[in-house]
Design a protein around this motif. Structure first.
Motif, mmCIF file in Angstrom:
data_model
loop_
_atom_site.group_PDB
_atom_site.id
_atom_site.type_symbol
_atom_site.label_atom_id
_atom_site.label_comp_id
_atom_site.label_asym_id
_atom_site.label_seq_id
_atom_site.Cartn_x
_atom_site.Cartn_y
_atom_site.Cartn_z
ATOM 1 N N TYR A 17 45.758 -37.358 -88.143
ATOM 2 C CA TYR A 17 44.352 -37.067 -87.893
ATOM 3 C C TYR A 17 43.579 -37.198 -89.190
ATOM 4 N N ASP A 18 42.459 -37.854 -89.129
ATOM 5 C CA ASP A 18 41.670 -38.101 -90.333
ATOM 6 C C ASP A 18 40.194 -37.840 -90.056
ATOM 7 N N ALA A 19 39.691 -36.745 -90.619
ATOM 8 C CA ALA A 19 38.316 -36.322 -90.342
ATOM 9 C C ALA A 19 37.277 -37.292 -90.894
ATOM 10 N N TYR A 20 37.694 -38.204 -91.760
ATOM 11 C CA TYR A 20 36.745 -39.186 -92.280
ATOM 12 C C TYR A 20 36.340 -40.175 -91.197
ATOM 13 N N SER A 26 39.524 -34.627 -84.937
ATOM 14 C CA SER A 26 39.478 -33.622 -86.004
ATOM 15 C C SER A 26 38.108 -33.581 -86.664
ATOM 16 N N ARG A 27 37.366 -34.685 -86.578
ATOM 17 C CA ARG A 27 36.002 -34.693 -87.085
ATOM 18 C C ARG A 27 35.143 -33.736 -86.265
ATOM 19 N N GLN A 28 35.327 -33.772 -84.940
ATOM 20 C CA GLN A 28 34.572 -32.868 -84.072
ATOM 21 C C GLN A 28 35.005 -31.421 -84.260
ATOM 22 N N LEU A 29 36.299 -31.245 -84.473
ATOM 23 C CA LEU A 29 36.789 -29.892 -84.717
ATOM 24 C C LEU A 29 36.196 -29.355 -86.018
ATOM 25 N N LEU A 30 36.154 -30.188 -87.028
ATOM 26 C CA LEU A 30 35.549 -29.801 -88.301
ATOM 27 C C LEU A 30 34.092 -29.418 -88.107
ATOM 28 N N LEU B 59 32.915 -42.268 -95.512
ATOM 29 C CA LEU B 59 32.503 -41.381 -94.425
ATOM 30 C C LEU B 59 32.027 -42.216 -93.242
ATOM 31 N N ALA B 60 32.977 -42.720 -92.496
ATOM 32 C CA ALA B 60 32.672 -43.610 -91.387
ATOM 33 C C ALA B 60 31.650 -42.981 -90.442
ATOM 34 N N GLY B 61 30.602 -43.740 -90.169
ATOM 35 C CA GLY B 61 29.656 -43.312 -89.151
ATOM 36 C C GLY B 61 28.509 -42.457 -89.638
ATOM 37 N N VAL B 62 28.447 -42.183 -90.931
ATOM 38 C CA VAL B 62 27.344 -41.382 -91.445
ATOM 39 C C VAL B 62 26.103 -42.267 -91.578
#
Lengths: 132, 132
Positions: A17-20, A26-30, B59-62
DNA sequence: CGGCATCCCTACGGATACTG
DNA sequence: CAGTATCCGTAGGGATGCCG
């Protein structure tokens, strides 16, 4: 009733999982746990269970809507456990789950950081605003 | 130029910042740093300076708006330093300040927690949604 | 390249009123 | 006591276009 398909098991086994990445869950969880009320509720529960009214009292200025919404979200994510005692009137207690306790550690440090470094930040702001 | 008045010094000396209080500045600071983009930007800078375009790529999608807005906020709060190299075309680097580095520690743990515990949270959600 | 300005829409979040 | 339901203003945040 094996509702977990092979595909789901595969996804569960995947640890990368990679929040980037924007699409990564995990991005949504963050995004969910990066929330003022999440932090404050979790920290308020660090010394043990609290009732709904107890939480409302501790978190000065929180609306019922935000408190309830935050608690539901935390409960759904398995971070907080909700216990209803069917007395009259009804009594509801909230406490951290083990998973919630594991998140509390870094999150409480963030809250403490904010309290400890407020003066430094304020000085930085004054400097920034003065110079432009 | 002593722009800091006696009143301000008094306020700076006060250490009893409490994020549970609605009026406390640390509550607002907590709100600011409890932000998805703040976390991701700070973590992206943990291995050293990055250019604006480098951050945008990581930061993909920013959107540019959110990236710029987040960087300005972090700069104003003294967490990130902005360095402009007046070449053609112009080059802008961002790096964490010591203060920013101190916040990075707990914040990076939150990001890692999200990545490591995504599966547990997903299981909890399935359970919650199934039972209702 | 590294922005800023503008438009625009949505969803976050507060206030209020009602219920088991 | 511990919520749910509704209304509603505002600010968060994307898309687009322009500039030094």
């Amino acid at each position: 009733m094996a509702t977990r398909t092979v595909e789901q098991k595969k996804r569960e086994a995947k640890v990368a999982y990679d929040a980037y990445l924007a699409e990564c869950p995990s991005r949504q969880l963050l995004d969910r746990i990066s929330d003022k009320w999440v932090t404050l509720v979790m920290c308020a529960l660090q010394d043990g269970p609290l009732r709904y009214s107890g939480l409302a009292a501790k978190l000065a200025g929180v609306s019922q809507k935000m408190l309830t919404q935050t608690l539901r979200s935390l409960e759904r994510d398995g971070l907080v456990e909700r216990t209803v005692t069917p007395s009259v009137p009804v009594r509801v207690d909230y406490e951290l789950t083990p998973l919630g306790g594991s998140l509390l550690i870094p999150i409480s440090h963030v809250k403490e950081w904010a309290e400890h470094n407020m003066t430094s930040v304020q000085r930085a702001r004054e400097l920034y605003d003065a110079v432009g």
